[in-house]
Design a protein around this motif. Structure first.
Motif, short mmCIF file in Angstrom:
data_model
loop_
_atom_site.label_atom_id
_atom_site.label_comp_id
_atom_site.label_asym_id
_atom_site.label_seq_id
_atom_site.Cartn_x
_atom_site.Cartn_y
_atom_site.Cartn_z
N GLY A 107 0.80 -1.22 0.00
CA GLY A 107 0.00 0.00 0.00
C GLY A 107 0.83 1.27 0.00
N LEU A 108 2.11 1.15 0.30
CA LEU A 108 2.97 2.33 0.31
C LEU A 108 3.22 2.85 -1.09
CD1 LEU A 108 4.71 4.19 2.11
CD2 LEU A 108 6.59 2.56 1.83
N GLY A 109 3.24 1.96 -2.07
CA GLY A 109 3.53 2.36 -3.44
C GLY A 109 5.01 2.19 -3.77
N ALA A 110 5.30 1.91 -5.05
CA ALA A 110 6.67 1.61 -5.47
C ALA A 110 7.59 2.80 -5.26
CB ALA A 110 6.68 1.17 -6.93
N LEU A 111 7.15 4.00 -5.64
CA LEU A 111 8.02 5.17 -5.54
C LEU A 111 8.37 5.47 -4.09
CD1 LEU A 111 9.42 7.61 -6.82
CD2 LEU A 111 7.25 8.86 -6.64
N ALA A 112 7.36 5.49 -3.23
CA ALA A 112 7.62 5.79 -1.82
C ALA A 112 8.48 4.71 -1.17
CB ALA A 112 6.29 5.93 -1.08
N PHE A 113 8.26 3.45 -1.57
CA PHE A 113 9.04 2.36 -0.99
C PHE A 113 10.51 2.46 -1.41
CE2 PHE A 113 10.58 -2.09 -0.92
CZ PHE A 113 10.38 -2.36 0.43
N LEU A 114 10.76 2.74 -2.69
CA LEU A 114 12.14 2.92 -3.15
C LEU A 114 12.79 4.13 -2.48
CD1 LEU A 114 11.76 2.14 -6.96
CD2 LEU A 114 12.83 0.70 -5.20
N GLY A 115 12.01 5.20 -2.32
CA GLY A 115 12.53 6.37 -1.61
C GLY A 115 12.87 6.05 -0.18
N LEU A 116 12.05 5.22 0.47
CA LEU A 116 12.30 4.83 1.84
C LEU A 116 13.60 4.04 1.97
CD1 LEU A 116 11.06 4.94 4.70
CD2 LEU A 116 9.94 2.77 4.18
N ILE A 117 13.83 3.14 1.02
CA ILE A 117 15.07 2.37 1.04
C ILE A 117 16.28 3.29 0.84
CG2 ILE A 117 16.41 0.62 -0.21
CD1 ILE A 117 13.81 -0.84 -0.78
N GLY A 118 16.14 4.26 -0.07
CA GLY A 118 17.23 5.22 -0.28
C GLY A 118 17.51 6.05 0.96
N ILE A 119 16.46 6.49 1.65
CA ILE A 119 16.64 7.27 2.88
C ILE A 119 17.33 6.44 3.95
CG2 ILE A 119 15.38 8.36 4.78
CD1 ILE A 119 13.25 9.15 2.66
N MET A 120 16.91 5.19 4.11
CA MET A 120 17.53 4.32 5.10
C MET A 120 19.00 4.09 4.80
SD MET A 120 14.40 1.60 5.60
CE MET A 120 15.34 0.52 6.66
N SER A 121 19.33 3.97 3.51
CA SER A 121 20.74 3.79 3.14
C SER A 121 21.56 5.02 3.49
CB SER A 121 20.85 3.49 1.65
OG SER A 121 20.11 2.33 1.30
N LEU A 122 21.00 6.21 3.20
CA LEU A 122 21.70 7.45 3.56
C LEU A 122 21.91 7.57 5.06
CD1 LEU A 122 19.98 10.07 1.19
CD2 LEU A 122 22.36 9.26 1.08
#
Length: 394
Positions: A148-163
């Motif tokens: 339900g989060l959506g692909a864009l938001a989920f990929l952004g979340l992974i990027g934020i966690m990596s940073l």
């Protein structure tokens, strides 16, 4: 017939019990002769030469062994339970985050760890309660919520966690600490606060990062999360964020689950619902993140290992995966998630409190404020990256 004076036997047994080396188990007879003497036959012959307790442990007497184990765990467990109840009371009456209250009370009661008899209970709370608390955390997450989060938001979340993890490593290097401290601070900030810190520390191990540094990281993460819950909704309002943007900010940048949800719902009902989805998606990434951190840091003995052995996860991480899978496949009643969250929070509170009690305050004070720098840098990175993503893409 040779006889042993009862008084001499008592003196002998007392002397043996006072030695730190494990000694034989002695079973006294149920009847003592009236004249105050007993023969060697009155003593259980199986235990006389059992210097290290092998015969006693081999005896088929599970109830007695169970009572001995429970008796050894009770003192430490009782102290942790009382402190955890007090922490819950402080949290409910003064608005203090319960994990932070447990940490501070555990540090205040640090002197109890000088008593050897509380150590088994403290170790039990710091290990068993930790692992099952993480397993039960899986009752809060389903694959549908992540989708339900959506692909864009989920990929952004992974990027934020990596940073954020990278910021933790950078902060550790700038403050002269080891990479292990950076992984701990970055991982705890990026994923889900204290529960992630406990899981990551289980992979790192005490031999590579002392418990005082771990405790100080827990304190820093809990304080940063409390500050974030208080101020991020105000900042989001000043930035004129929509409900979806504010909810993403709370879910992606606030460390603790309860505080992320609290910050979201303090902004609006819709923002709280978005924050819940984002935050639980971060929780779902706990197991993959711990796996990657384990691969990055390698084995504690420094010897090279095969990829298969390096991918071997602790059982409680696998159990977390399984719990999420079952929770996604089966429509469980609402009370399962409700009581699962209560049990998970209670066990993690026990683990945090016990860890604080076992921490050495002298080493904790010797760390200085620089030990908090990785947490501070990771927290600021999480806020800036989350706010920038929400503003640009949501």
């Amino acid at each position: 017939m040779n006889r042993i004076a009862l008084s001499e036997l008592v003196i002998l047994v007392s002397a043996i019990e006072s030695t730190p080396t494990p000694c034989f188990m002695l079973e006294l007879p149920t009847h003592v002769p009236i004249d105050g003497y007993m023969t060697p036959q009155d003593i259980h012959a199986n235990y006389i030469a059992d210097l290290y307790g092998e015969t006693y442990l081999a005896d088929d007497n599970p109830p007695l062994r169970k009572r001995l184990v429970l008796g050894a765990l009770f003192p430490g467990f009782a102290v942790v339970a009382i402190a955890s109840v007090a922490a819950t009371w402080f949290s409910e009456h003064y608005g203090m985050p319960v994990i932070l209250a447990g940490l501070l009370l555990g540090l205040a009661l640090n002197f109890v760890s000088a008593e050897q008899k509380v150590h088994p209970g403290l170790d039990f709370c710091g290990t068993v309660c930790l692992r099952w608390g993480i397993v039960l955390l899986g009752t809060q997450v389903t694959a549908m919520q992540i989708g339900g989060l959506g692909a864009l938001a989920f990929l952004g979340l992974i990027g934020i966690m990596s940073l954020v993890m990278g910021a933790g490593l950078l902060g550790a290097r700038l403050s002269g600490q080891t990479n292990y401290a950076g992984w701990l601070a970055g991982g705890a900030t990026a994923i889900c606060g204290a529960s992630a810190a406990l899981a990551i520390y289980a992979v790192i191990g005490r031999e590579r990062l002392n418990q005082s540094q771990f405790t100080l990281t827990l304190v820093g993460v809990a304080l940063a999360s409390a500050v974030a819950m208080s101020f991020y909704p105000i900042i989001a309002a000043q930035l004129a964020f929509t409900d979806k943007q504010a909810g993403f900010l709370m879910g992606a940048a606030v460390h603790d689950v309860a505080q992320a949800l609290g910050g979201g719902y303090s902004f609006s009902q819709s923002a709280g619902e978005t924050a819940t989805i984002v935050k639980l998606s971060r929780v779902a990434l706990l197991a993959p993140a711990v796996t990657l951190i384990g691969l990055a840091i390698g084995s504690s003995d420094g010897r090279p290992r095969s990829l298969a052995s390096r991918l071997k996860l602790p059982w409680f991480i696998l159990a977390f995966f399984a719990t999420v899978a079952i929770n996604s496949a089966v429509a469980a009643p609402a009370w399962v998630a409700q009581y699962g969250l209560i049990a998970s929070k209670a066990m993690l509170l026990f683990a945090v409190t016990a860890t604080a009690m076992r921490s050495r305050l002298d080493l904790l004070l010797s760390q200085g404020t620089k030990a908090l720098f990785p947490v501070i840098l990771a927290t600021l990175t999480a806020f800036v990256a989350s706010a920038a993503f929400a503003w640009a893409f949501l």
